[in-house]
Structures are given as C-alpha cells and as structure tokens.
Design a protein around this motif. Sequence first.
Motif, mmCIF file in Angstrom:
data_model
loop_
_atom_site.group_PDB
_atom_site.id
_atom_site.type_symbol
_atom_site.label_atom_id
_atom_site.label_comp_id
_atom_site.label_asym_id
_atom_site.label_seq_id
_atom_site.Cartn_x
_atom_site.Cartn_y
_atom_site.Cartn_z
ATOM 1 N N MET A 55 0.791 3.957 -3.049
ATOM 2 C CA MET A 55 0.361 5.332 -2.805
ATOM 3 C C MET A 55 1.487 6.333 -3.063
ATOM 4 N N SER A 80 0.825 -1.208 0.000
ATOM 5 C CA SER A 80 0.000 0.000 0.000
ATOM 6 C C SER A 80 0.859 1.258 0.000
ATOM 7 N N ASN A 130 1.480 6.635 -6.778
ATOM 8 C CA ASN A 130 0.279 7.375 -7.154
ATOM 9 C C ASN A 130 0.455 8.871 -6.910
ATOM 10 N N ALA A 184 -6.291 7.742 -4.204
ATOM 11 C CA ALA A 184 -5.932 7.416 -2.822
ATOM 12 C C ALA A 184 -7.170 7.136 -1.974
ATOM 13 N N TYR A 218 -8.762 3.869 -3.080
ATOM 14 C CA TYR A 218 -7.958 2.744 -2.596
ATOM 15 C C TYR A 218 -8.229 2.496 -1.116
#
Length: 215
Positions: free
Chosen positions: A165, A161, A168, A191, A194
């Motif tokens: 992120m 994760s 991202n 975000a 997710y």
Amino acid sequence: MTDSPPEKIFNAPAVAIVVAASMPVLYLLQARAGWSDAVLALAFEPASLRDGGWWPGLLTSMFLHIGWAHVAMNAVGAIAFGPPVARLFPGLRGAFAFLLFYMACGVAGALGFGLVRLGSHDLAVGASGAVFGLMGAAIRLLGRRDGRLRPLTDRRVLTVSAVLMAVNAGAGLIGLAPGMEGALVAWEAHAFGYLAGLLLIGPWTRLWGRSPRTI
C-alpha cells in the motif's frame, strides 16, 4: 509446516486464465469502437455517486482500459494472483464464485475511489481494483495450497500489505504509471480493492468454497 513452492502458470485454473485473457480481447473491441459516447458511458465518474447515474459504470468500468500497457499490467496481475484464489473455489460453481469475488473487489475499488473523490468528473477505468482484490486475497494464502488462510493479524500479512500500500500510494501520488503518462492513477481504487479482497476472502470461501482454515 513450510510454505509451498510458488504457483506455476501452466497449472492455473481455467477461470483465472479466462479473466486475464479477457482483458486484451475486450480492449481490442474497445479500441475498435474508440472513445465513443457508448464506451464513455461504461466508465465510472465519481460525481455520479452524488448526482445519480452511477450505474452501470461502477461495474462496467473494470472492463475498460486506457492502453496496452494498462491492459498488460492488469492481465499479468490477474494471472499472478488469480490462481491461488481460484483454487479455493472448485468446480463450475466455484468458477462462478471466483468471478463474483473478482467483480465484487472491482466494484469496491471503484466505489472507494468515488467516495474519496466525490464530486470529481475524472473518469475511472481499469480492472486494477479487481486485480488488487485478488492480490489481497492471495496475501492471506501466502503460497499455501491447502486452503489455509493466515489471520488478518499475521505479521507477514500486515508487513506485506503495508509495503504494497505504501508503494501503491507513492505510485499514485507521484504518478508512476509506465505507458500511461498523463493519465490519473486511481491508487485509491487499488487500496479499496485490496482491502476488499483481504477482508472478503474468508467469508467468501466459507460461503462458496472450501473451509478457509486459519493458522
């Protein structure tokens, strides 16, 4: 217990295939209509959260796209991460639950984007928030096919994760979006979508599907 082999596309549940296939179909209809006032009314404007008129854009914006590259990225993401999530929800009732989950993540992504950019008149479109929601849910499974969810505190969940992120945020802040030059990358929507998928998959499965045992 060892991890199962990766999902095979031809074994994907029909509902996941339908979601991915709907994107180019809907974009064809959108392209025919052009960016008319009717189409623009379906996009989401963050300022609408403050000024009113946020409905229906908060929901419908996920069914619009900027171009074919945008469509392709989201369709590939849906077919990559949708199948393991869809398998948690068997039958017709499960297909309905999967679609609700997908849309809930999309709404969460748009809402998060709007709250971060409150007052902005930049229009947001795309299924990325919903697709990132599928990604977040799939990360909790990490290849498992027996419905076992990894705890939120699992090292692999946290590590993957964090990396996703970071990439991202970097792509959004730098503006790395192949085929979408000049368009705003709504990394905040990714975000929040997710995060919604990561958190909602447990209670959603308890409510709609198989019992989401954790390891």
